[in-house]
Design a protein around this motif. Structure first.
Motif, PDB file in Angstrom:
ATOM      1  N   MET A   1     -42.984   3.009 -55.770  1.00  0.00           N
ATOM      2  CA  MET A   1     -43.166   1.937 -54.772  1.00  0.00           C
ATOM      3  C   MET A   1     -41.807   1.447 -54.304  1.00  0.00           C
ATOM      4  N   SER A   2     -41.680   1.217 -53.015  1.00  0.00           N
ATOM      5  CA  SER A   2     -40.388   0.809 -52.479  1.00  0.00           C
ATOM      6  C   SER A   2     -40.083  -0.607 -52.916  1.00  0.00           C
ATOM      7  N   SER A   3     -38.798  -0.839 -53.280  1.00  0.00           N
ATOM      8  CA  SER A   3     -38.366  -2.179 -53.704  1.00  0.00           C
ATOM      9  C   SER A   3     -38.052  -3.070 -52.524  1.00  0.00           C
ATOM     10  N   ASN A   4     -38.018  -2.533 -51.332  1.00  0.00           N
ATOM     11  CA  ASN A   4     -37.706  -3.303 -50.134  1.00  0.00           C
ATOM     12  C   ASN A   4     -39.008  -3.675 -49.436  1.00  0.00           C
ATOM     13  N   PRO A   5     -39.357  -4.970 -49.399  1.00  0.00           N
ATOM     14  CA  PRO A   5     -40.639  -5.367 -48.793  1.00  0.00           C
ATOM     15  C   PRO A   5     -40.738  -4.982 -47.332  1.00  0.00           C
ATOM     16  N   SER A   6     -39.613  -5.007 -46.611  1.00  0.00           N
ATOM     17  CA  SER A   6     -39.677  -4.695 -45.183  1.00  0.00           C
ATOM     18  C   SER A   6     -40.069  -3.250 -44.934  1.00  0.00           C
ATOM     19  N   SER A   7     -39.866  -2.390 -45.954  1.00  0.00           N
ATOM     20  CA  SER A   7     -40.211  -0.981 -45.748  1.00  0.00           C
ATOM     21  C   SER A   7     -41.711  -0.781 -45.631  1.00  0.00           C
TER      22      SER A   7
ATOM     23  N   ILE B   1     -46.797   9.779 -45.452  1.00  0.00           N
ATOM     24  CA  ILE B   1     -46.259  10.364 -46.676  1.00  0.00           C
ATOM     25  C   ILE B   1     -46.246   9.368 -47.827  1.00  0.00           C
ATOM     26  N   ARG B   2     -46.736   8.171 -47.577  1.00  0.00           N
ATOM     27  CA  ARG B   2     -46.805   7.168 -48.652  1.00  0.00           C
ATOM     28  C   ARG B   2     -47.897   7.552 -49.660  1.00  0.00           C
ATOM     29  N   PRO B   3     -47.838   7.028 -50.869  1.00  0.00           N
ATOM     30  CA  PRO B   3     -48.926   7.253 -51.829  1.00  0.00           C
ATOM     31  C   PRO B   3     -50.265   6.778 -51.262  1.00  0.00           C
ATOM     32  N   ARG B   4     -51.340   7.409 -51.725  1.00  0.00           N
ATOM     33  CA  ARG B   4     -52.664   7.112 -51.163  1.00  0.00           C
ATOM     34  C   ARG B   4     -53.049   5.650 -51.343  1.00  0.00           C
ATOM     35  N   TRP B   5     -52.752   5.087 -52.527  1.00  0.00           N
ATOM     36  CA  TRP B   5     -53.163   3.693 -52.759  1.00  0.00           C
ATOM     37  C   TRP B   5     -52.457   2.738 -51.806  1.00  0.00           C
TER      38      TRP B   5
ATOM     39  N   ARG C   1     -51.577   3.491 -48.703  1.00  0.00           N
ATOM     40  CA  ARG C   1     -52.222   3.627 -47.392  1.00  0.00           C
ATOM     41  C   ARG C   1     -53.571   2.903 -47.352  1.00  0.00           C
ATOM     42  N   TYR C   2     -54.305   2.961 -48.462  1.00  0.00           N
ATOM     43  CA  TYR C   2     -55.568   2.206 -48.526  1.00  0.00           C
ATOM     44  C   TYR C   2     -55.300   0.708 -48.420  1.00  0.00           C
ATOM     45  N   LEU C   3     -54.283   0.234 -49.113  1.00  0.00           N
ATOM     46  CA  LEU C   3     -53.950  -1.188 -49.082  1.00  0.00           C
ATOM     47  C   LEU C   3     -53.511  -1.610 -47.683  1.00  0.00           C
ATOM     48  N   LEU C   4     -52.735  -0.760 -47.002  1.00  0.00           N
ATOM     49  CA  LEU C   4     -52.313  -1.062 -45.637  1.00  0.00           C
ATOM     50  C   LEU C   4     -53.505  -1.069 -44.682  1.00  0.00           C
ATOM     51  N   ALA C   5     -54.491  -0.202 -44.930  1.00  0.00           N
ATOM     52  CA  ALA C   5     -55.698  -0.196 -44.091  1.00  0.00           C
ATOM     53  C   ALA C   5     -56.449  -1.524 -44.219  1.00  0.00           C
ATOM     54  N   LEU C   6     -56.596  -2.004 -45.454  1.00  0.00           N
ATOM     55  CA  LEU C   6     -57.275  -3.287 -45.659  1.00  0.00           C
ATOM     56  C   LEU C   6     -56.454  -4.431 -45.069  1.00  0.00           C
ATOM     57  N   LEU C   7     -55.128  -4.341 -45.163  1.00  0.00           N
ATOM     58  CA  LEU C   7     -54.271  -5.366 -44.586  1.00  0.00           C
ATOM     59  C   LEU C   7     -54.420  -5.403 -43.074  1.00  0.00           C
ATOM     60  N   THR C   8     -54.581  -4.235 -42.443  1.00  0.00           N
ATOM     61  CA  THR C   8     -54.783  -4.191 -40.988  1.00  0.00           C
ATOM     62  C   THR C   8     -56.077  -4.894 -40.600  1.00  0.00           C
TER      63      THR C   8
ATOM     64  N   PRO D   1     -58.061   6.526 -45.236  1.00  0.00           N
ATOM     65  CA  PRO D   1     -57.837   5.090 -45.015  1.00  0.00           C
ATOM     66  C   PRO D   1     -58.578   4.570 -43.783  1.00  0.00           C
ATOM     67  N   ALA D   2     -58.752   5.413 -42.750  1.00  0.00           N
ATOM     68  CA  ALA D   2     -59.486   4.985 -41.557  1.00  0.00           C
ATOM     69  C   ALA D   2     -60.961   4.770 -41.864  1.00  0.00           C
ATOM     70  N   VAL D   3     -61.539   5.627 -42.715  1.00  0.00           N
ATOM     71  CA  VAL D   3     -62.946   5.433 -43.120  1.00  0.00           C
ATOM     72  C   VAL D   3     -63.078   4.118 -43.879  1.00  0.00           C
ATOM     73  N   LEU D   4     -62.122   3.851 -44.783  1.00  0.00           N
ATOM     74  CA  LEU D   4     -62.148   2.573 -45.505  1.00  0.00           C
ATOM     75  C   LEU D   4     -62.023   1.406 -44.533  1.00  0.00           C
ATOM     76  N   ALA D   5     -61.126   1.528 -43.543  1.00  0.00           N
ATOM     77  CA  ALA D   5     -60.968   0.464 -42.551  1.00  0.00           C
ATOM     78  C   ALA D   5     -62.241   0.292 -41.730  1.00  0.00           C
TER      79      ALA D   5
END
Length: 392
Positions: A1-7, A16-20, A22-29, A68-72
């Motif tokens: 996991m990246s240590s830089n929050p802005s990343s 290319i991010r880990p699957r979890w 991308r799932y978290l970003l989908a829910l955040l969207t 992630p789109a199906v989850l979204a």
């Protein structure tokens, strides 16, 4: 996991991010869409709110991938039902029309996800094919250039070899005749004697040029046979000075070789040729009655042999070019030569895993230094080598 929050909010490389993640970003969207849509619910119909969620699904599908789109999609349907469809704050549905709306929203979102993911994959495949095509084109171009270069080098070597062989025989005969005339004819007047001397010198010079051409052709064709042996460098330096005794007669020669200088592994005839070329250059490009120094020393894991002379030195802009074929220090020089001597030296030394360089001295003049690897001579040779070898 990246240590830089802005990343987390960097849209490039999300796939290319880990699957979890991308799932978290989908829910955040989806959560961001809810925050945006809630204040607008007072002014927009539910169909317009649905469009906002569909837009979020499109974004997730393009940037995060199919799953992630199906989850979204599922999260958007549930969020729309919970926050916007009466009764709000509940997953219950009060009217059949809302059931149809939710079903249509789910189907449309899934279809959008399917097509957008397909388009993204097609675009990625197209970009990959384009990259592969460009790489193949580049490799093919390199192969063609290499093939052309090989053909040109072979043709040039063949021409040089043929010309050298065809010219060498009559030159040898002409040199022999000039020698015979000089030593068998008596009572020649001074003018005739000078003419014979000039004739012999010119024939010898042309013969040396032809020999250089022939040797360069052999080196480039790889047909030159090497006979490497462990031997002292001072013997080869001595034989080179003896061969060039006439050419060096108007210069003062100094040789500096340490008493304990180790044996080196090289082909004596070829290294002798290197020394002769360098000494001949030093004699040609330095004023008469000046010093020419030869020095041997150890430098890291190499033996350095340097030949220094007075004179103007090399043009600064040609310090690297002088080793190219037919390249001379001064293009319009009146000193005879065709620009092969240093090229031959470079080829011979590279075949010995060595190197060569030229440099100008701050006090005037120049040095040509060549390097040979030290290696590990057999102990039997070093044990049997007599001490106190005479130095030149």
């Amino acid at each position: 996991m990246s240590s830089n929050p802005s990343s987390w909010f960097n849209l490039d490389g999300l796939l290319i991010r880990p699957r979890w993640q991308r799932y978290l970003l989908a829910l955040l969207t989806v959560a961001v869409t809810i925050i945006i849509a809630r204040p607008l619910a007072k002014y927009l119909d539910l169909t317009n709110i649905v469009m906002l969620f569909l837009l979020a699904v499109v974004f997730v599908s393009v940037k995060l991938g199919r799953r992630p789109a199906v989850l979204a999609t599922v999260a958007s349907v549930l969020a729309f039902n919970f926050f916007f469809v009466p009764p709000q704050w509940s997953l219950a549905v009060s009217h059949i029309q809302y059931v149809i709306t939710l079903a249509v929203m789910l189907i449309v979102a899934l279809i959008i996800t399917h097509f957008m993911s397909g388009f993204r994959e097609q675009a990625s495949n197209a970009a990959l094919r384009e990259q592969q095509t460009l790489e193949l084109y580049r490799l093919e171009k390199i192969a063609q250039e290499t093939q052309v270069q090989i053909v040109v080098e072979r043709l040039r070597s063949s021409i040089l070899s043929a010309l050298s062989h065809d010219i060498r025989t009559p030159l040898t005969s002409l040199y022999g005749l000039a020698d015979s005339l000089q030593f068998t004819t008596t009572n020649l007047d001074a003018k005739t004697q000078d003419t014979l001397d000039a004739l012999r010198d010119q024939v010898k010079r042309i013969n040396n040029m032809v020999n250089n051409l022939l040797e360069m052709a052999r080196l480039q064709a790889g047909s030159l046979q090497f006979r490497k042996e462990w031997q002292p460098i001072d013997e080869v330096i001595g034989s080179s000075l003896k061969l060039l005794q006439a050419a060096l007669s108007q210069h003062r020669i100094s040789v500096q070789i340490p008493e304990d200088f180790p044996l080196l592994e090289f082909d004596a005839l070829l290294i002798e040729r290197v020394l002769c070329n360098l000494l001949e250059n030093a004699a040609k490009y330095s004023p008469p009655h000046t010093d020419i120094s030869i020095r041997a020393q150890l430098l890291n894991n190499q033996a350095e042999i340097s030949i220094c002379n007075a004179g103007e030195g090399f043009p600064e802009e040609k310090l690297e070019q002088v080793f190219e074929l037919f390249e001379r220090g001064k293009s319009e020089s009146t000193i005879p030569g065709v620009g092969l001597g240093l090229s031959i030296c470079l080829a011979i030394l590279e075949a010995h895993q060595g190197s060569i360089k030229v440099l100008n001295l701050a006090t005037g003049g120049s040095c040509t230094c060549f390097y040979l690897p030290l290696g590990n001579p057999p102990s039997i040779l070093t044990d049997e080598l007599p001490t106190g070898l005479p130095k030149l």
